[in-house]
Design a protein around this motif. Structure first.
Motif, short mmCIF file in Angstrom:
data_model
loop_
_atom_site.label_atom_id
_atom_site.label_comp_id
_atom_site.label_asym_id
_atom_site.label_seq_id
_atom_site.Cartn_x
_atom_site.Cartn_y
_atom_site.Cartn_z
N MET A 1 0.83 -1.17 0.00
CA MET A 1 0.00 0.00 0.00
C MET A 1 0.89 1.25 0.00
O MET A 1 1.86 1.33 0.73
N THR A 2 0.57 2.22 -0.84
CA THR A 2 1.38 3.44 -0.92
C THR A 2 0.81 4.50 -0.01
O THR A 2 -0.40 4.62 0.16
N SER A 3 1.71 5.29 0.56
CA SER A 3 1.29 6.36 1.47
C SER A 3 0.86 7.58 0.66
O SER A 3 1.13 7.69 -0.53
N GLU A 4 0.22 8.51 1.32
CA GLU A 4 -0.21 9.78 0.70
C GLU A 4 0.99 10.52 0.10
O GLU A 4 0.93 11.04 -1.00
N ALA A 5 2.13 10.53 0.84
CA ALA A 5 3.33 11.24 0.38
C ALA A 5 3.88 10.62 -0.89
O ALA A 5 4.37 11.31 -1.76
N ARG B 1 2.22 9.14 -3.23
CA ARG B 1 1.32 9.38 -4.37
C ARG B 1 1.29 10.84 -4.78
O ARG B 1 0.76 11.18 -5.82
N ALA B 2 1.82 11.72 -3.97
CA ALA B 2 1.75 13.15 -4.25
C ALA B 2 2.52 13.47 -5.52
O ALA B 2 3.59 12.95 -5.78
N GLU B 3 1.93 14.35 -6.32
CA GLU B 3 2.58 14.79 -7.55
C GLU B 3 3.78 15.66 -7.20
O GLU B 3 3.69 16.54 -6.35
N PRO B 4 4.94 15.43 -7.86
CA PRO B 4 6.09 16.30 -7.59
C PRO B 4 5.76 17.73 -8.03
O PRO B 4 5.04 17.94 -9.00
N LEU B 5 6.29 18.70 -7.32
CA LEU B 5 6.02 20.09 -7.62
C LEU B 5 7.29 20.80 -8.09
O LEU B 5 8.37 20.55 -7.56
N PRO B 6 7.17 21.70 -9.07
CA PRO B 6 8.32 22.51 -9.47
C PRO B 6 8.79 23.31 -8.26
O PRO B 6 7.99 23.69 -7.40
#
Length: 133
Positions: free
Chosen positions: A1-5, A7-12
């Motif tokens: 299971m993947t955590s919220e962190a 799955r978060a989209e990388p940000l510029p």
């Protein structure tokens, strides 16, 4: 299971102002900044060469490099004959892998940004066939 962190989209991310780095009080030649973010596919450095300093002719056999002059001026030596090519602020130079190059700073010194693929880490490889055992 993947955590919220995970799955978060990388940000510029705004990293630094290269001109501001170049304008800081002069220091001896060396790396002023380098990209250290984890998970990156690139390496990048801001390098200063003191007035009259030089990086001797060499060839990079594995990586293409982009070089952007941020401040100052100097001379790019290119090819086996080290043919001089003046460079100044704003010059964008492609250094293809395998090419021979040197760089010398002018009277104001030279500060530049390099960007290239991240170098692979050290690893254990098989000995070439026919080599010493």
């Amino acid at each position: 299971m993947t955590s919220e962190a995970e799955r978060a989209e990388p940000l510029p991310e705004l990293l630094y102002d290269a001109r501001a780095l170049a304008e800081q009080p002069p220091v001896p030649s060396g790396v002023l900044w380098k990209l250290t973010e984890s998970g990156r596919q690139l390496d990048a450095n801001v390098v200063r060469i003191a007035p009259g300093g030089r990086i001797a002719a060499h060839a990079e056999g594995r990586l293409d490099v982009l070089l952007l002059v941020v401040a100052g001026d100097g001379v790019l030596g290119a090819g086996p004959s080290d043919a001089p090519r003046p460079v100044g602020e704003g010059a964008l130079v492609w250094l293809p892998r395998g090419s021979t190059r040197s760089i010398s700073a002018g009277e104001r010194g030279l500060t530049y940004l390099t960007v290239h693929n991240r170098r692979p880490g050290m690893g254990i490889t098989a000995r070439p066939a026919g080599g010493p055992s």
